[in-house]
Design a protein around this motif. Structure first.
Motif, PDB file in Angstrom:
ATOM      1  N   LEU A   1       0.877  -1.130   0.182  1.00  0.00           N
ATOM      2  CA  LEU A   1      -0.074  -0.061  -0.158  1.00  0.00           C
ATOM      3  C   LEU A   1       0.680   1.239  -0.105  1.00  0.00           C
ATOM      4  N   ASN A   2       2.038   1.034   0.597  1.00  0.00           N
ATOM      5  CA  ASN A   2       2.881   2.366   0.839  1.00  0.00           C
ATOM      6  C   ASN A   2       3.675   2.460  -0.587  1.00  0.00           C
ATOM      7  N   GLU A   3       3.844   1.489  -1.386  1.00  0.00           N
ATOM      8  CA  GLU A   3       4.384   1.243  -2.742  1.00  0.00           C
ATOM      9  C   GLU A   3       3.274   2.146  -3.660  1.00  0.00           C
ATOM     10  N   GLN A   4       2.100   1.846  -3.296  1.00  0.00           N
ATOM     11  CA  GLN A   4       1.099   2.166  -4.283  1.00  0.00           C
ATOM     12  C   GLN A   4       0.828   3.746  -4.105  1.00  0.00           C
ATOM     13  N   ILE A   5       1.193   4.193  -2.759  1.00  0.00           N
ATOM     14  CA  ILE A   5       1.291   5.584  -2.582  1.00  0.00           C
ATOM     15  C   ILE A   5       2.170   6.285  -3.582  1.00  0.00           C
TER      16      ILE A   5
ATOM     17  N   MET B   1      -4.751  12.726  -5.773  1.00  0.00           N
ATOM     18  CA  MET B   1      -5.887  12.072  -4.987  1.00  0.00           C
ATOM     19  C   MET B   1      -5.739  10.951  -4.732  1.00  0.00           C
ATOM     20  N   HIS B   2      -5.599   9.972  -5.823  1.00  0.00           N
ATOM     21  CA  HIS B   2      -5.521   8.589  -5.461  1.00  0.00           C
ATOM     22  C   HIS B   2      -4.577   8.368  -4.416  1.00  0.00           C
ATOM     23  N   ALA B   3      -3.184   8.771  -4.677  1.00  0.00           N
ATOM     24  CA  ALA B   3      -2.145   8.823  -3.669  1.00  0.00           C
ATOM     25  C   ALA B   3      -2.806   9.066  -2.304  1.00  0.00           C
ATOM     26  N   LEU B   4      -3.323  10.237  -2.077  1.00  0.00           N
ATOM     27  CA  LEU B   4      -3.689  10.585  -0.897  1.00  0.00           C
ATOM     28  C   LEU B   4      -4.935   9.590  -0.349  1.00  0.00           C
ATOM     29  N   LYS B   5      -5.702   9.254  -1.343  1.00  0.00           N
ATOM     30  CA  LYS B   5      -6.791   8.052  -0.616  1.00  0.00           C
ATOM     31  C   LYS B   5      -5.887   7.011   0.127  1.00  0.00           C
ATOM     32  N   PHE B   6      -4.864   6.594  -0.667  1.00  0.00           N
ATOM     33  CA  PHE B   6      -3.995   5.399  -0.150  1.00  0.00           C
ATOM     34  C   PHE B   6      -3.444   5.604   1.120  1.00  0.00           C
ATOM     35  N   TYR B   7      -2.561   7.010   1.119  1.00  0.00           N
ATOM     36  CA  TYR B   7      -2.222   7.573   2.405  1.00  0.00           C
ATOM     37  C   TYR B   7      -3.118   7.449   3.285  1.00  0.00           C
ATOM     38  N   GLN B   8      -4.516   7.973   3.316  1.00  0.00           N
ATOM     39  CA  GLN B   8      -5.334   8.198   4.396  1.00  0.00           C
ATOM     40  C   GLN B   8      -5.815   6.700   4.929  1.00  0.00           C
ATOM     41  N   TYR B   9      -5.850   5.961   3.920  1.00  0.00           N
ATOM     42  CA  TYR B   9      -6.218   4.362   4.285  1.00  0.00           C
ATOM     43  C   TYR B   9      -5.046   3.725   5.461  1.00  0.00           C
ATOM     44  N   VAL B  10      -3.921   3.895   4.714  1.00  0.00           N
ATOM     45  CA  VAL B  10      -2.959   3.476   5.727  1.00  0.00           C
ATOM     46  C   VAL B  10      -2.778   4.125   7.081  1.00  0.00           C
TER      47      VAL B  10
ATOM     48  N   HIS C   1     -10.668  -7.809   4.401  1.00  0.00           N
ATOM     49  CA  HIS C   1     -11.989  -7.544   3.562  1.00  0.00           C
ATOM     50  C   HIS C   1     -11.821  -6.014   3.190  1.00  0.00           C
ATOM     51  N   ALA C   2     -11.649  -5.150   4.478  1.00  0.00           N
ATOM     52  CA  ALA C   2     -11.565  -3.860   4.224  1.00  0.00           C
ATOM     53  C   ALA C   2     -10.688  -3.355   3.056  1.00  0.00           C
ATOM     54  N   SER C   3      -9.293  -3.954   3.071  1.00  0.00           N
ATOM     55  CA  SER C   3      -8.434  -3.774   1.963  1.00  0.00           C
ATOM     56  C   SER C   3      -9.061  -3.773   0.662  1.00  0.00           C
ATOM     57  N   LYS C   4      -9.680  -5.068   0.549  1.00  0.00           N
ATOM     58  CA  LYS C   4     -10.377  -5.627  -0.574  1.00  0.00           C
ATOM     59  C   LYS C   4     -11.507  -4.436  -1.301  1.00  0.00           C
ATOM     60  N   ASN C   5     -12.252  -3.976  -0.271  1.00  0.00           N
ATOM     61  CA  ASN C   5     -13.278  -3.064  -0.626  1.00  0.00           C
ATOM     62  C   ASN C   5     -12.678  -1.818  -0.921  1.00  0.00           C
ATOM     63  N   LEU C   6     -11.488  -1.232  -0.528  1.00  0.00           N
ATOM     64  CA  LEU C   6     -10.805  -0.316  -1.006  1.00  0.00           C
ATOM     65  C   LEU C   6     -10.180  -0.486  -2.423  1.00  0.00           C
ATOM     66  N   LEU C   7      -9.777  -1.637  -2.752  1.00  0.00           N
ATOM     67  CA  LEU C   7      -8.956  -2.040  -3.988  1.00  0.00           C
ATOM     68  C   LEU C   7     -10.216  -2.055  -5.190  1.00  0.00           C
ATOM     69  N   LEU C   8     -11.108  -2.727  -4.696  1.00  0.00           N
ATOM     70  CA  LEU C   8     -12.253  -2.781  -5.516  1.00  0.00           C
ATOM     71  C   LEU C   8     -12.850  -1.315  -6.370  1.00  0.00           C
TER      72      LEU C   8
ATOM     73  N   GLY D   1     -13.842  13.425  -4.873  1.00  0.00           N
ATOM     74  CA  GLY D   1     -15.073  13.943  -4.355  1.00  0.00           C
ATOM     75  C   GLY D   1     -15.497  13.735  -2.690  1.00  0.00           C
ATOM     76  N   GLY D   2     -14.470  13.229  -2.057  1.00  0.00           N
ATOM     77  CA  GLY D   2     -14.682  12.891  -0.768  1.00  0.00           C
ATOM     78  C   GLY D   2     -15.748  11.791  -0.332  1.00  0.00           C
ATOM     79  N   ASP D   3     -15.306  10.795  -1.205  1.00  0.00           N
ATOM     80  CA  ASP D   3     -16.150   9.486  -0.958  1.00  0.00           C
ATOM     81  C   ASP D   3     -15.223   8.473  -0.334  1.00  0.00           C
ATOM     82  N   ARG D   4     -14.260   8.684   0.219  1.00  0.00           N
ATOM     83  CA  ARG D   4     -13.304   7.775   0.914  1.00  0.00           C
ATOM     84  C   ARG D   4     -13.754   7.573   2.389  1.00  0.00           C
TER      85      ARG D   4
END
Ligand SMILES: [Fe+2]
Ligand SMILES: [Fe+2]
Length: 177
Positions: free
Chosen positions: A11-15, A53-62, A115-122, A174-177
């Motif tokens: 996930l860090n690599e994906q950021i 924004m994608h990078a920030l979404k992964f950042y926030q998830y971590v 499963h939470a990560s799977k949901n994010l990745l979906l 759009g803030g849907d994270r």
């Protein structure tokens, strides 16, 4: 649930991958700024913002998963291109690469039953499908236009009408994270 170490690393690599994508698109925007294609420049700039924004979404998830964020350096992006088609071909390759990265991440999330990560990745897999389609559609039409300036300017104007920071609404952060 503690985030699995292997998944945390990926996930860090994906950021980093998303920030690198942002840089790749910013270099494409800069290239278009040196051409008459103001619309394509705007498109690439918007795409660069979206990747950030994608990078920030992964950042926030971590962060939300109480794992450690580890940022890495970003490589120099390619800055010379031959034509609008050349740029969009690179864009498609870039998106296909990211799709593969997200697919690999999803597989690891599945292996460790997170499963939470799977949901994010979906969410990201859907996003990738949309982005690949958008780029492929533009590439098809650029090929059709060939070297005809009038047709190219029509496509440029269309590209310029894309909303800033989003890929037509649905892909907006759009803030849907
Ligand atoms: Fe992305
Ligand atoms: Fe993308």
């Amino acid at each position: 649930m503690t985030l699995n170490p292997k998944l945390t690393k990926l996930l860090n690599e994906q950021i980093n991958n998303e920030m690198s994508s942002s840089y790749v698109y910013l270099a494409m925007a800069a290239w278009f700024e040196g051409t008459p294609y103001a619309g394509f420049a705007k498109w690439m700039f918007a795409q660069s913002r979206e990747e950030t924004m994608h990078a920030l979404k992964f950042y926030q998830y971590v962060v939300d998963r109480d794992a450690k964020v580890e940022l890495q350096s970003i490589a120099t992006p390619k800055s010379d291109f031959q034509s609008p088609i050349d740029v969009f071909e690179h864009s498609l390759k870039q998106e296909e690469k990211v799709t593969q990265q997200i697919n690999d991440l999803f597989e690891v999330a599945e292996q460790v039953k997170d499963h939470a990560s799977k949901n994010l990745l979906l969410w990201f897999l859907n996003e990738q499908m949309e982005e690949e389609k958008t780029v492929r559609d533009m590439l098809d039409r650029l090929k059709l236009a060939g070297n005809d300036p009038a047709s190219l300017l029509v496509l440029d104007r269309e590209a310029g009408s894309r909303p800033a920071g989003g890929g037509g609404g649905k892909t907006d952060f759009g803030g849907d994270r």
